[in-house]
Structure formats: structure tokens, C-alpha cells
Design an enzyme around this catalytic site. Structure first.
Site, PDB file in Angstrom:
ATOM      1  N   SER A  61       0.796  -1.236   0.000  1.00 55.64           N
ATOM      2  CA  SER A  61       0.000   0.000   0.000  1.00 55.64           C
ATOM      3  C   SER A  61       0.829   1.287   0.000  1.00 55.64           C
ATOM      4  O   SER A  61       1.480   1.594  -0.985  1.00 55.64           O
ATOM      5  CB  SER A  61      -0.939  -0.054   1.195  1.00 55.64           C
ATOM      6  OG  SER A  61      -1.869   0.963   1.109  1.00 55.64           O
ATOM      7  N   ASP A 256      -3.248   6.512  -2.786  1.00 60.91           N
ATOM      8  CA  ASP A 256      -2.015   5.866  -2.326  1.00 60.91           C
ATOM      9  C   ASP A 256      -1.685   4.716  -3.280  1.00 60.91           C
ATOM     10  O   ASP A 256      -2.384   4.521  -4.280  1.00 60.91           O
ATOM     11  CB  ASP A 256      -2.121   5.404  -0.859  1.00 60.91           C
ATOM     12  CG  ASP A 256      -3.089   4.249  -0.695  1.00 60.91           C
ATOM     13  OD1 ASP A 256      -3.940   4.033  -1.581  1.00 60.91           O
ATOM     14  OD2 ASP A 256      -3.008   3.538   0.318  1.00 60.91           O
ATOM     15  N   ASP A 258      -1.979   1.499  -3.529  1.00 60.76           N
ATOM     16  CA  ASP A 258      -2.915   0.446  -3.941  1.00 60.76           C
ATOM     17  C   ASP A 258      -4.341   0.971  -4.054  1.00 60.76           C
ATOM     18  O   ASP A 258      -5.296   0.195  -4.117  1.00 60.76           O
ATOM     19  CB  ASP A 258      -2.844  -0.759  -2.993  1.00 60.76           C
ATOM     20  CG  ASP A 258      -3.239  -0.408  -1.574  1.00 60.76           C
ATOM     21  OD1 ASP A 258      -3.196   0.784  -1.222  1.00 60.76           O
ATOM     22  OD2 ASP A 258      -3.599  -1.320  -0.810  1.00 60.76           O
ATOM     23  N   ARG A 465       1.456   6.007  19.369  1.00 61.91           N
ATOM     24  CA  ARG A 465       1.304   4.547  19.239  1.00 61.91           C
ATOM     25  C   ARG A 465       2.327   3.994  18.246  1.00 61.91           C
ATOM     26  O   ARG A 465       2.763   4.716  17.331  1.00 61.91           O
ATOM     27  CB  ARG A 465      -0.114   4.171  18.784  1.00 61.91           C
ATOM     28  CG  ARG A 465      -0.514   4.821  17.489  1.00 61.91           C
ATOM     29  CD  ARG A 465      -1.851   4.324  16.998  1.00 61.91           C
ATOM     30  NE  ARG A 465      -1.732   3.065  16.290  1.00 61.91           N
ATOM     31  CZ  ARG A 465      -1.327   2.949  15.016  1.00 61.91           C
ATOM     32  NH1 ARG A 465      -0.963   4.003  14.306  1.00 61.91           N
ATOM     33  NH2 ARG A 465      -1.265   1.770  14.447  1.00 61.91           N
ATOM     34  N   PRO A 466       2.697   2.718  18.456  1.00 57.23           N
ATOM     35  CA  PRO A 466       3.592   2.086  17.483  1.00 57.23           C
ATOM     36  C   PRO A 466       2.820   1.802  16.202  1.00 57.23           C
ATOM     37  O   PRO A 466       1.681   1.338  16.261  1.00 57.23           O
ATOM     38  CB  PRO A 466       4.006   0.770  18.149  1.00 57.23           C
ATOM     39  CG  PRO A 466       3.176   0.617  19.367  1.00 57.23           C
ATOM     40  CD  PRO A 466       2.315   1.807  19.557  1.00 57.23           C
ATOM     41  N   SER A 467       3.439   2.071  15.054  1.00 54.51           N
ATOM     42  CA  SER A 467       2.811   1.753  13.773  1.00 54.51           C
ATOM     43  C   SER A 467       2.731   0.242  13.612  1.00 54.51           C
ATOM     44  O   SER A 467       3.598  -0.483  14.083  1.00 54.51           O
ATOM     45  CB  SER A 467       3.657   2.351  12.643  1.00 54.51           C
ATOM     46  OG  SER A 467       3.363   1.706  11.423  1.00 54.51           O
ATOM     47  N   GLY A 468       1.702  -0.208  12.918  1.00 52.44           N
ATOM     48  CA  GLY A 468       1.586  -1.630  12.606  1.00 52.44           C
ATOM     49  C   GLY A 468       1.988  -1.923  11.164  1.00 52.44           C
ATOM     50  O   GLY A 468       1.801  -3.038  10.684  1.00 52.44           O
ATOM     51  N   THR A 469       2.523  -0.912  10.470  1.00 50.62           N
ATOM     52  CA  THR A 469       2.938  -1.133   9.080  1.00 50.62           C
ATOM     53  C   THR A 469       4.368  -0.674   8.805  1.00 50.62           C
ATOM     54  O   THR A 469       4.901  -0.954   7.742  1.00 50.62           O
ATOM     55  CB  THR A 469       2.022  -0.374   8.088  1.00 50.62           C
ATOM     56  OG1 THR A 469       2.127   1.023   8.359  1.00 50.62           O
ATOM     57  CG2 THR A 469       0.576  -0.808   8.204  1.00 50.62           C
TER      58      THR A 469
HETATM   59  C1  G16 Z   1      -2.878   0.664   6.545  1.00 53.29           C
HETATM   60  C2  G16 Z   1      -4.148   0.354   7.273  1.00 53.29           C
HETATM   61  C3  G16 Z   1      -4.766   1.626   7.788  1.00 53.29           C
HETATM   62  C4  G16 Z   1      -3.761   2.357   8.660  1.00 53.29           C
HETATM   63  C5  G16 Z   1      -2.442   2.548   7.928  1.00 53.29           C
HETATM   64  C6  G16 Z   1      -1.350   3.051   8.848  1.00 53.29           C
HETATM   65  O1  G16 Z   1      -3.169   1.490   5.457  1.00 53.29           O
HETATM   66  O2  G16 Z   1      -5.032  -0.305   6.391  1.00 53.29           O
HETATM   67  O3  G16 Z   1      -5.913   1.306   8.509  1.00 53.29           O
HETATM   68  O4  G16 Z   1      -4.237   3.601   9.042  1.00 53.29           O
HETATM   69  O5  G16 Z   1      -1.988   1.324   7.402  1.00 53.29           O
HETATM   70  O6  G16 Z   1      -1.244   2.143   9.912  1.00 53.29           O
HETATM   71  P1  G16 Z   1      -0.109   2.279  11.006  1.00 53.29           P
HETATM   72  O7  G16 Z   1      -0.325   3.617  11.649  1.00 53.29           O
HETATM   73  O8  G16 Z   1      -0.337   1.143  11.941  1.00 53.29           O
HETATM   74  O9  G16 Z   1       1.199   2.247  10.272  1.00 53.29           O
HETATM   75  P2  G16 Z   1      -2.607   1.157   4.024  1.00 53.29           P
HETATM   76  O10 G16 Z   1      -3.250   2.169   3.133  1.00 53.29           O
HETATM   77  O11 G16 Z   1      -1.120   1.298   4.115  1.00 53.29           O
HETATM   78  O12 G16 Z   1      -3.060  -0.256   3.793  1.00 53.29           O
END
Ligand code: G16
Length: 496
Positions: A61, A256, A258, A465-469
Site C-alpha cells: 500500500s 495511495d 494500492d 502509538r507504534p505503527s503496525g505497518t
Molecule cells: C494501513 C491500514 C490503515 C492504517 C495505515 C497506517 O493502510 O489499512 O488502517 O491507518 O496502514 O497504519 P499504522 O499507523 O499502523 O502504520 P494502508 O493504506 O497502508 O493499507
């Protein structure tokens, strides 16, 4: 199982534990082959247990081009139920694959896994890892090729409805027919700005927009080599700078990589970005106006996260609209949105859509509320969709006869700033469920609390918060001025 283990020997193992995060597995593409192989097995198992087609979308993404990732898409086109995420993570990372799978793995396993991928260079070899796993297990794969994330979710949903593998025409026809119905009925008045410059972020969304080919939408950033590099919705939203090659002057929007996120802005150097909060307010205004015009009633609920500007929440509440705050991750917003008869959900970063209960839509149709019904049906019911959202936003601007400035002036944002910090604290920070509070480390939570209370009169608020991506901690701050936001972020950063 022996055949599967044997096939897995040809796949490169990961070098570390990889979590199923905000949006599935996501990290450097080179660390993902084994994760893909094993997630193929989980998807097949889910297909077997549900006797439905299950999808895997290959995308990272908004992340840089060298990253990749995947998420499992359930048979209704929505995200994998959260209850399956832990199991998926265990299977993907275990040192004993046979042992971890053995209790649930049936001897007569069968099923079909659907695959879609965005346009990253690493995608096709990673897709092959899924194919090797599913074939070794005796399952079937159907590959939709290069598609946007929302297109793939929609295709999984439609394929399960019909029992056949649908093709992308189904998605394009849905967008075109629903958007045209609204555009024909609402040409827009004098204030509506008819030209739109669209930044495609070098991503796969460009394919959909090129097929739809609306003459009033000019497409930019069509070179995949620049995927998300100084362009795209994340760049515009976080850096607030004009994406590369975008012209000065017109109404602009960014997808973005995707095409599941959308933000708007005027083409100028320092951007005033209209993200998810603004899309929420715009849809609510247009839908309320349509319901009044067509003499019908419906209750709109807004679902969002703690990143939404407080001014938007206050504005919506003043309009009598119920707002619910959930954790970051569209999976949480989508789940909550299902509970309400009409819900608009967006993250501030432009990720979201609108849902409705089918009984409500039938009620509107029975009342001949044609425009209300078309408006609701244009939203992608499976996931956030930048193309569908763009058409909904343009239809809404026509319905309201608003310029981008009119839309900006509905309320004034509270000054705010979001930064990303690389820190080992990423792995130790724990938040409350809605992420509005820090629970651990306790000292850190107390120190942040002290900083924020020093600026209570300046209406300071933070979300950390810690990012999950990404391998970062996100710090979001609101206060009466941008200077103060910077100062607060500086003070908090010293604690990290
Ligand atoms: C993904 C998630 C979203 C989230 C974003 C950032 O978006 O689908 O819900 O807001 O990541 O997440 P984080 O703050 O945990 O890094 P995408 O568009 O990258 O799939």
C-alpha cells in the site's frame, strides 16, 4: 503434509518474527517468501472451512517500493476475521509447521484461493510462493493479476456471490454505472470546480482511472518507478507538501499505492489537506441534503480513530451525528460500521468508505429515493476505495455546489502535527483499546501526561502509538498553534 513440507524447502525462510499488523504482514519484500508460502496454507484452510473462495491481496500500500505485504480477504470481500489473525501469525512464524497445523489440517483439504497484487516489482515472485504452497496442498489458485486493493476485495465478494471467478469488468461497471447516475442528476453549479488533477502515486490505481477515462480528471504520476516516492496520499497527508509533478492551481487529489486511500488539496506548495475527516463531513452533508430532498430519513453514524482532528468530531456532534472512536486499522472501523444503519467511516489518512444495512437501502428504494439509493450504492461495501471515494466526493461537491474552499471552510481544523520516530520503544509501548491513552511503559505515560497537562490551556492533546505497518512510533499532537505542536512533539521525542 509431507508434500507441503517438502515444497516449503525451496522457499527462503524469514530472518525474524513477523507480526500480522494493522494491515496484514508488511515488511521488506526480501523477508517475505516463507510468510507468503505459509499464508497460502492458512487461506486454503479458511477456504476449506467456509467452503468459499478466500483471497490474498499482495500489497504494501503506502509503504516504499522495496517493501511488500499481504492480507487475507474473507469470502464476503471484507478483512479476515480478527479471531484468525493470531493463528495466521503463528503458522507464518512457527519453527514446527507440521505441529502447528496438525490439529486443524484435514486429510481431505480442498478449496480455492484467489490472488491479486499491486504493481510492485517483488509481487510476482511472492505470488509464486503462495501458488507453490496451495498446489502442494492440493488446492486451486485463481490469479486476478494486477489489481487495486479495493478492486480485489470487490472481486472476492462478487466471485463468492456468483460462484464463478468474476473479472475486473464487474468492478469497472459498478463504478461507472453508479457514478454516472449521480453525475447525470447533479451537474454541479457555479461554485463546483470541474477539473481535477489526480496524483496516482505511481500505483495500480492509475489502471482503473485510465480505463474509466473521465475527461475532466487529469492523471499524474503514472510511472511505477516512483511508487509512493514524494507522491501519493500518505506523502500529501503527512508531509503536507505538493506531490512531485503535480501542477499548481487546480483542485487536486492523491491516491495511495494500492488505491484504497484518498486525500484532496489545492495545488500549491504548502498543502491544506482534506483527508478522512473532511470526506466524512462532505458525505454526511450531501447525504443529509439528498434525504431531505427526497423526503426520507436515515440515521448516520460516523466511525473514526483518535487521529481525527477534534474540530471535525465537535462539528459532527453539533450536527447531531453520533461519532464512535475505534483503534487504527480499517478492520476495526469496518467492524464497528456494520452495527449502524448508515455509517461513514474514515481514518484521517483518507482510508474509508460508507456502509448501510440492506434493509435500509430497500426502504429507500421503496420510497423512490433514487438519489439516496445511488449515493449509498456507489460506496464500496467491502473496504476503503480511493476511486469510489473520489466519485462520491465529486458527486457530493456537485450536490452541495461547493468549491474546495467552501468545503475547507465548513469548520476550522485545530492545528496539528504528526511525526514518525524510529525508536526501540516501538516494541514496548502499549495503548488502551481506543489508543487514546498510553498504558506502558508507565514512566513514559506519566511523563507524556505531565507535558500535555502543562499545555492544558492550549488545548493540547496527543496520540502516541507504534505503527503496525512501519518500524516507527507515530506521534500526533493537536494544540492552539502549529508552533506549539512542534514544541510538544520535540519534548515528547526526547522521551523516546
Ligand atoms: C494501513 C491500514 C490503515 C492504517 C495505515 C497506517 O493502510 O489499512 O488502517 O491507518 O496502514 O497504519 P499504522 O499507523 O499502523 O502504520 P494502508 O493504506 O497502508 O493499507
Amino acid at each position: 503434509m509431507d508434500k507441503i513440507i517438502q515444497a516449503g524447502l525451496s522457499i527462503q525462510p524469514s530472518t525474524r518474527y513477523i507480526a500480522y499488523g494493522t494491515a496484514g504482514f508488511r515488511t521488506l519484500a526480501s523477508d517475505l517468501p516463507m510468510i507468503f508460502f505459509r499464508t497460502g496454507l492458512v487461506a486454503l484452510l479458511r477456504a476449506y472451512e467456509t467452503q468459499k473462495f478466500i483471497g490474498i491481496m499482495v500489497t504494501a500500500s503506502h509503504n516504499p517500493i522495496h517493501d511488500n505485504g499481504l492480507k487475507i480477504v474473507d469470502s464476503n470481500g471484507e478483512m479476515l476475521p480478527i479471531s484468525w489473525e493470531k493463528f495466521t501469525e503463528e503458522v507464518a512464524n512457527t519453527k514446527d509447521l507440521a505441529g502447528t497445523l496438525s490439529e486443524r489440517w484435514p486429510s481431505d483439504i480442498n478449496g480455492t484461493v484467489l490472488i491479486g497484487a499491486d504493481n510492485r516489482p517483488s509481487s510476482s515472485s511472492l505470488v509464486d510462493c503462495i501458488k507453490v504452497a496451495v498446489a502442494a496442498a492440493g488446492g486451486i489458485v485463481h490469479d486476478f493479476g494486477v489489481v487495486t486493493t479495493p478492486e480485489f476485495h470487490y472481486l472476492v465478494y462478487k466471485s463468492n456471490l456468483s460462484g464463478n471467478f468474476e473479472n475486473t469488468d464487474v468492478y469497472i461497471d459498478y463504478l461507472r454505472s453508479k457514478a454516472s447516475a449521480l453525475f447525470n442528476n447533479f451537474p454541479g453549479g457555479e461554485r463546483y470546480e470541474r477539473t481535477l488533477d489526480l496524483d496516482c502515486a505511481g500505483g495500480v490505481g492509475m489502471n482503473v482511472m485510465q480505463i474509466l477515462n473521465y475527461p475532466w480528471i487529469n492523471l499524474y504520476n503514472l510511472d511505477p518507478a516512483y511508487l509512493n516516492t514524494h507522491c501519493g496520499a500518505e506523502y500529501a497527508h503527512k508531509d503536507r507538501k505538493l506531490p512531485r509533478s503535480m501542477p499548481i492551481g487546480n483542485k487536486c487529489a492523491s491516491f495511495d499505492g494500492d488505491a484504497d486511500r484518498l486525500v484532496y488539496y489545492y495545488g500549491k506548495e504548502d498543502l491544506e489537506v482534506l483527508g478522512g475527516e473532511r470526506l466524512t463531513v462532505l458525505y454526511a452533508a450531501a447525504l443529509n441534503k439528498l434525504m431531505t430532498q427526497e423526503g426520507v430519513q436515515g440515521k448516520i453514524t460516523v466511525v473514526t480513530t483518535g487521529y481525527s482532528n477534534s474540530a471535525s468530531i465537535n462539528y459532527l456532534k453539533d450536527q447531531g451525528i453520533n461519532c464512535v472512536i475505534v483503534p487504527t486499522g480499517v478492520k476495526y472501523l469496518h467492524e464497528e460500521a456494520h452495527k449502524h444503519e448508515i455509517s461513514i467511516y474514515f481514518e484521517s489518512n483518507g482510508h474509508g468508505t460508507m456502509l448501510h444495512h440492506s434493509a435500509k437501502l430497500e426502504e429507500f428504494k421503496a420510497q423512490n429515493a433514487e438519489n439516496v439509493a445511488n449515493f449509498l450504492a456507489l460506496a464500496n461495501r467491502t473496504v476503503g476505495d480511493a476511486a469510489a471515494d473520489l466519485f462520491l466526493a465529486e458527486a457530493s461537491l456537485r450536490i452541495m455546489d461547493w468549491s474546495l474552499n467552501d468545503w475547507l471552510n465548513v469548520y476550522q481544523d485545530i492545528p496539528n502535527l504528526m511525526v514518525a520516530v524510529r525508536t526501540p520503544m516501538k516494541d514496548v509501548i502499549k495503548n488502551s483499546w481506543d489508543q487514546m491513552e498510553i498504558l506502558e511503559p508507565v514512566d513514559f505515560a506519566r511523563n507524556v501526561g505531565e507535558i500535555i497537562s502543562k499545555y492544558a490551556e492550549a488545548k493540547a492533546r496527543t496520540l502516541i502509538r507504534p505503527s503496525g505497518t512501519e518500524p516507527i512510533v507515530r506521534i500526533y499532537v493537536e494544540a492552539v498553534s502549529l508552533e506549539l505542536c512542534k514544541q510538544i512533539i520535540e519534548e515528547i521525542s526526547k522521551l523516546l
